[in-house]
Design an enzyme around this catalytic site. Sequence first.
Site, short mmCIF file in Angstrom:
data_model
loop_
_atom_site.label_atom_id
_atom_site.label_comp_id
_atom_site.label_asym_id
_atom_site.label_seq_id
_atom_site.Cartn_x
_atom_site.Cartn_y
_atom_site.Cartn_z
N HIS A 157 0.82 -1.22 0.00
CA HIS A 157 0.00 0.00 0.00
C HIS A 157 0.86 1.27 0.00
O HIS A 157 0.46 2.32 0.53
CB HIS A 157 -0.96 0.03 1.20
CG HIS A 157 -1.79 -1.20 1.35
ND1 HIS A 157 -2.92 -1.42 0.62
CD2 HIS A 157 -1.60 -2.31 2.12
CE1 HIS A 157 -3.44 -2.60 0.95
NE2 HIS A 157 -2.65 -3.16 1.86
N SER A 279 18.14 19.05 -16.28
CA SER A 279 16.98 19.92 -16.43
C SER A 279 17.36 21.15 -17.24
O SER A 279 18.45 21.70 -17.09
CB SER A 279 16.46 20.34 -15.06
OG SER A 279 15.49 21.37 -15.20
N ASN A 287 17.32 14.37 -14.13
CA ASN A 287 15.99 13.79 -14.21
C ASN A 287 16.03 12.34 -14.73
O ASN A 287 16.77 12.05 -15.68
CB ASN A 287 15.12 14.62 -15.15
CG ASN A 287 14.91 16.02 -14.63
OD1 ASN A 287 14.74 16.23 -13.44
ND2 ASN A 287 14.94 16.99 -15.53
N LYS A 326 -1.35 -2.55 -39.81
CA LYS A 326 0.11 -2.47 -39.98
C LYS A 326 0.70 -1.38 -39.09
O LYS A 326 1.72 -1.59 -38.43
CB LYS A 326 0.46 -2.20 -41.44
CG LYS A 326 0.36 -3.40 -42.34
CD LYS A 326 1.05 -3.18 -43.67
CE LYS A 326 0.42 -2.09 -44.49
NZ LYS A 326 1.02 -1.98 -45.85
#
Length: 382
Positions: A157, A279, A287, A326
């Site tokens: 959880h 960034s 990142n 396709k």
Amino acid sequence: MSDLLWQKSGVETDQRIMRFLAGDDVVLDREFFLFDIEASKAHVEGLARIDIVTAQESADLVRELEQLGADFRSAAFVLDDRFEDGHSAIEARLIERLGDAGRKVHSGRSRNDQVLVASRLWLKAKLLELSSICAAVANICIYRAGRDVLPMPGYTHLQRAVASSTAMWFAAFAEAFIDNAWRARQALALIDANPLGTAAGYGVNLPLDREYTTRKLGFARMQISPIYAQLSRGKFEMAALDALAAAVLDLRRLAWDLSLFTTAEFAFVRLPAQYTTGSSIMPNKRNPDVIELMRASYASVAAARTEIEQLLSLPSGYQRDLQASKGAIFHGFHRGLDALALLPDLLAKLEWDAPRMRAAIEPSMYATDVAIEAAIAGVPFR
């Protein structure tokens, strides 16, 4: 677009309509072109076996088909909007080089027959690639599960739940990708059936040597009913995409884990530098773009399957609607396999922050173990 091979005298074509009918065929058929050439070689040799072409014509046609394949690989021949599609380009080239012998190559075939066998061969190759990548991922996970046995929190959880380890994490994905490789091979076994010689779904009144072309093209079996060959188009593509989707779903969950584990809040994982980007506005950041696009890749696979599923609301037999399948399989497999292909190297090179993971394990995470030990000692678990 050059003159159409199926052009009827006295009928003027509307270029807007022709562009609509052709769609992206010329661009997409670049992906299937070499498979179409291989199938055409087998068909020519089959025609020679029933005396539709002579032995010399067969040798000449096969030679020119092989040369066309070499020219395509080297970019000496470009499949572009001079042609309606890849099949027309093959036939035009053979007629240009061999005259009437080139005109015989289409005997006992339809353009639908051509795309069906070429795309079937292409799907087989893609499923073999999928199985190979999944096996590579599983092998790396097994290796790292044995080498890296570091404590880390286990989550349920999205909450810290129990003590776990990096070995357990790797082992889970090892088993997942073993199953994914198996599923790819199952899909391959399903679709490994030769449709060459079924024309547009009703066969042709020629004694085509379909057993020969089945062996020549490496199919495990032959599709017997021409009508079923058409019914299988779309259904087989969905089966292949389902196998791809199973692997990409696991990739998505793995990428989600890494997305969380690389955040400053977790900081359990350091990605290889080449898997991150800077960034454009925040110089302090690297990142995890690669794993985020890995997460996104499932959308393309799911979209491809949905597109084909929606095409199949058709009666039996061949319908031009199926031309759109396709593009769906091309985009689905292109995005899915490209993402999966990056995974083995990523898993081999990612680094764990052992002190950070150990510090995240708190006493409450042993509560289940304490309860189980009490149960073994005779205390009711509840």
